[in-house]
Design a protein around this motif. Structure first.
Motif, PDB file in Angstrom:
ATOM      1  N   ASP A  46      67.234 -54.938  29.498  1.00  0.00           N
ATOM      2  CA  ASP A  46      66.684 -56.046  30.293  1.00  0.00           C
ATOM      3  C   ASP A  46      66.483 -55.626  31.747  1.00  0.00           C
ATOM      4  O   ASP A  46      65.501 -56.003  32.375  1.00  0.00           O
ATOM      5  CB  ASP A  46      67.594 -57.267  30.232  1.00  0.00           C
ATOM      6  CG  ASP A  46      67.574 -57.950  28.876  1.00  0.00           C
ATOM      7  OD1 ASP A  46      66.686 -57.625  28.057  1.00  0.00           O
ATOM      8  OD2 ASP A  46      68.460 -58.794  28.633  1.00  0.00           O
ATOM      9  N   GLY A  47      67.399 -54.824  32.254  1.00  0.00           N
ATOM     10  CA  GLY A  47      67.322 -54.395  33.651  1.00  0.00           C
ATOM     11  C   GLY A  47      66.182 -53.436  33.921  1.00  0.00           C
ATOM     12  O   GLY A  47      65.539 -53.498  34.970  1.00  0.00           O
ATOM     13  N   PHE A  48      65.908 -52.537  32.986  1.00  0.00           N
ATOM     14  CA  PHE A  48      64.851 -51.546  33.196  1.00  0.00           C
ATOM     15  C   PHE A  48      63.514 -51.968  32.598  1.00  0.00           C
ATOM     16  O   PHE A  48      62.484 -51.367  32.882  1.00  0.00           O
ATOM     17  CB  PHE A  48      65.250 -50.191  32.583  1.00  0.00           C
ATOM     18  CG  PHE A  48      66.259 -49.457  33.404  1.00  0.00           C
ATOM     19  CD1 PHE A  48      65.908 -48.895  34.624  1.00  0.00           C
ATOM     20  CD2 PHE A  48      67.547 -49.332  32.958  1.00  0.00           C
ATOM     21  CE1 PHE A  48      66.846 -48.216  35.389  1.00  0.00           C
ATOM     22  CE2 PHE A  48      68.497 -48.653  33.717  1.00  0.00           C
ATOM     23  CZ  PHE A  48      68.144 -48.100  34.934  1.00  0.00           C
ATOM     24  N   GLY A  49      63.546 -52.961  31.754  1.00  0.00           N
ATOM     25  CA  GLY A  49      62.301 -53.389  31.115  1.00  0.00           C
ATOM     26  C   GLY A  49      61.934 -52.445  29.977  1.00  0.00           C
ATOM     27  O   GLY A  49      62.724 -51.610  29.553  1.00  0.00           O
ATOM     28  N   VAL A  50      60.745 -52.605  29.493  1.00  0.00           N
ATOM     29  CA  VAL A  50      60.313 -51.809  28.342  1.00  0.00           C
ATOM     30  C   VAL A  50      59.139 -50.903  28.669  1.00  0.00           C
ATOM     31  O   VAL A  50      58.380 -50.527  27.792  1.00  0.00           O
ATOM     32  CB  VAL A  50      59.966 -52.723  27.139  1.00  0.00           C
ATOM     33  CG1 VAL A  50      61.211 -53.363  26.580  1.00  0.00           C
ATOM     34  CG2 VAL A  50      58.944 -53.784  27.539  1.00  0.00           C
ATOM     35  N   GLU A  53      57.744 -45.390  30.906  1.00  0.00           N
ATOM     36  CA  GLU A  53      58.392 -44.495  31.869  1.00  0.00           C
ATOM     37  C   GLU A  53      59.892 -44.743  31.967  1.00  0.00           C
ATOM     38  O   GLU A  53      60.649 -43.861  32.343  1.00  0.00           O
ATOM     39  CB  GLU A  53      57.776 -44.679  33.267  1.00  0.00           C
ATOM     40  CG  GLU A  53      56.300 -44.427  33.355  1.00  0.00           C
ATOM     41  CD  GLU A  53      55.472 -45.641  32.950  1.00  0.00           C
ATOM     42  OE1 GLU A  53      55.889 -46.792  33.152  1.00  0.00           O
ATOM     43  OE2 GLU A  53      54.384 -45.430  32.392  1.00  0.00           O
ATOM     44  N   SER A  54      60.326 -45.927  31.659  1.00  0.00           N
ATOM     45  CA  SER A  54      61.738 -46.254  31.818  1.00  0.00           C
ATOM     46  C   SER A  54      62.572 -45.925  30.580  1.00  0.00           C
ATOM     47  O   SER A  54      63.782 -46.023  30.617  1.00  0.00           O
ATOM     48  CB  SER A  54      61.912 -47.725  32.174  1.00  0.00           C
ATOM     49  OG  SER A  54      61.511 -48.539  31.098  1.00  0.00           O
ATOM     50  N   GLU A  55      61.926 -45.526  29.495  1.00  0.00           N
ATOM     51  CA  GLU A  55      62.660 -45.266  28.255  1.00  0.00           C
ATOM     52  C   GLU A  55      63.705 -44.167  28.428  1.00  0.00           C
ATOM     53  O   GLU A  55      64.839 -44.296  27.969  1.00  0.00           O
ATOM     54  CB  GLU A  55      61.694 -44.896  27.134  1.00  0.00           C
ATOM     55  CG  GLU A  55      62.393 -44.758  25.794  1.00  0.00           C
ATOM     56  CD  GLU A  55      61.405 -44.495  24.666  1.00  0.00           C
ATOM     57  OE1 GLU A  55      61.806 -43.779  23.745  1.00  0.00           O
ATOM     58  OE2 GLU A  55      60.268 -44.988  24.730  1.00  0.00           O
ATOM     59  N   GLU A  56      63.345 -43.090  29.119  1.00  0.00           N
ATOM     60  CA  GLU A  56      64.279 -41.981  29.323  1.00  0.00           C
ATOM     61  C   GLU A  56      65.463 -42.415  30.186  1.00  0.00           C
ATOM     62  O   GLU A  56      66.616 -42.108  29.878  1.00  0.00           O
ATOM     63  CB  GLU A  56      63.559 -40.803  29.980  1.00  0.00           C
ATOM     64  CG  GLU A  56      64.418 -39.563  30.096  1.00  0.00           C
ATOM     65  CD  GLU A  56      63.643 -38.387  30.661  1.00  0.00           C
ATOM     66  OE1 GLU A  56      64.267 -37.611  31.391  1.00  0.00           O
ATOM     67  OE2 GLU A  56      62.435 -38.258  30.392  1.00  0.00           O
ATOM     68  N   VAL A  57      65.182 -43.149  31.232  1.00  0.00           N
ATOM     69  CA  VAL A  57      66.244 -43.646  32.118  1.00  0.00           C
ATOM     70  C   VAL A  57      67.125 -44.637  31.362  1.00  0.00           C
ATOM     71  O   VAL A  57      68.354 -44.584  31.453  1.00  0.00           O
ATOM     72  CB  VAL A  57      65.637 -44.293  33.385  1.00  0.00           C
ATOM     73  CG1 VAL A  57      66.710 -44.944  34.237  1.00  0.00           C
ATOM     74  CG2 VAL A  57      64.872 -43.266  34.192  1.00  0.00           C
ATOM     75  N   TYR A  61      71.180 -44.270  30.679  1.00  0.00           N
ATOM     76  CA  TYR A  61      72.156 -45.271  31.091  1.00  0.00           C
ATOM     77  C   TYR A  61      72.931 -45.820  29.897  1.00  0.00           C
ATOM     78  O   TYR A  61      74.138 -46.054  29.974  1.00  0.00           O
ATOM     79  CB  TYR A  61      71.476 -46.418  31.852  1.00  0.00           C
ATOM     80  CG  TYR A  61      71.405 -46.177  33.335  1.00  0.00           C
ATOM     81  CD1 TYR A  61      72.413 -46.604  34.185  1.00  0.00           C
ATOM     82  CD2 TYR A  61      70.328 -45.507  33.888  1.00  0.00           C
ATOM     83  CE1 TYR A  61      72.350 -46.379  35.546  1.00  0.00           C
ATOM     84  CE2 TYR A  61      70.250 -45.273  35.249  1.00  0.00           C
ATOM     85  CZ  TYR A  61      71.270 -45.713  36.076  1.00  0.00           C
ATOM     86  OH  TYR A  61      71.199 -45.485  37.414  1.00  0.00           O
ATOM     87  N   ILE A  62      72.258 -46.033  28.796  1.00  0.00           N
ATOM     88  CA  ILE A  62      72.933 -46.532  27.592  1.00  0.00           C
ATOM     89  C   ILE A  62      73.953 -45.508  27.104  1.00  0.00           C
ATOM     90  O   ILE A  62      75.090 -45.863  26.770  1.00  0.00           O
ATOM     91  CB  ILE A  62      71.906 -46.885  26.493  1.00  0.00           C
ATOM     92  CG1 ILE A  62      71.108 -48.121  26.907  1.00  0.00           C
ATOM     93  CG2 ILE A  62      72.597 -47.109  25.154  1.00  0.00           C
ATOM     94  CD1 ILE A  62      69.908 -48.414  26.024  1.00  0.00           C
ATOM     95  N   ALA A  63      73.585 -44.239  27.089  1.00  0.00           N
ATOM     96  CA  ALA A  63      74.518 -43.186  26.670  1.00  0.00           C
ATOM     97  C   ALA A  63      75.711 -43.110  27.619  1.00  0.00           C
ATOM     98  O   ALA A  63      76.862 -42.996  27.187  1.00  0.00           O
ATOM     99  CB  ALA A  63      73.802 -41.838  26.605  1.00  0.00           C
ATOM    100  N   TYR A  64      75.439 -43.193  28.925  1.00  0.00           N
ATOM    101  CA  TYR A  64      76.519 -43.156  29.919  1.00  0.00           C
ATOM    102  C   TYR A  64      77.451 -44.357  29.740  1.00  0.00           C
ATOM    103  O   TYR A  64      78.670 -44.214  29.756  1.00  0.00           O
ATOM    104  CB  TYR A  64      75.933 -43.149  31.334  1.00  0.00           C
ATOM    105  CG  TYR A  64      76.975 -43.221  32.405  1.00  0.00           C
ATOM    106  CD1 TYR A  64      77.776 -42.120  32.694  1.00  0.00           C
ATOM    107  CD2 TYR A  64      77.173 -44.392  33.143  1.00  0.00           C
ATOM    108  CE1 TYR A  64      78.750 -42.181  33.674  1.00  0.00           C
ATOM    109  CE2 TYR A  64      78.141 -44.463  34.123  1.00  0.00           C
ATOM    110  CZ  TYR A  64      78.925 -43.358  34.396  1.00  0.00           C
ATOM    111  OH  TYR A  64      79.893 -43.430  35.363  1.00  0.00           O
TER     112      TYR A  64
END
Length: 112
Positions: A46-50, A53-57, A61-64
């Motif tokens: 929700d924070g990065f949107g879909v 370009e944001s998929e990698e970020v 973040y999800i992995a972290y």
């Protein structure tokens, strides 16, 4: 340690320490629940949107977040085990002390 270099275990101090560690474990579990709520996959997405370009970020973040949650869970479980072990030491010490007291003549009702 006493002046005569003998060891002494204070059961009340052991119980207090076990309780203090148990409370820290409880607090950590509460922080973990809050952390997961704020940094779980849904919150991060929700924070990065879909955007493409944001998929990698987002994935990073999800992995972290998952790694941190796993570490917090391990610490919580470890603290619980420490508290359980201290309670067992207290229980065993009290039983041993009672058995030794009887061995040295103390009656079950506390009289000599």
């Amino acid at each position: 340690m006493a002046d005569d270099d003998t060891s002494y275990y204070e059961p009340e101090a052991g119980r207090a320490l076990a309780r203090k560690i148990e409370l820290h474990a409880y607090d950590l579990r509460a922080h973990l629940k809050e952390f997961k709520g704020k940094t779980g996959e849904e919150a991060i997405t929700d924070g990065f949107g879909v955007l493409t370009e944001s998929e990698e970020v987002t994935s990073a973040y999800i992995a972290y977040s998952a790694d941190v949650a796993s570490a917090m869970k391990a610490a919580h479980e470890h603290l619980d085990k420490i508290a359980d072990a201290l309670r067992k030491v207290n229980r065993d010490t009290e039983v041993t002390d009672d058995n030794l007291a009887v061995l040295f003549g103390k009656q079950a009702d506390g009289d000599r």
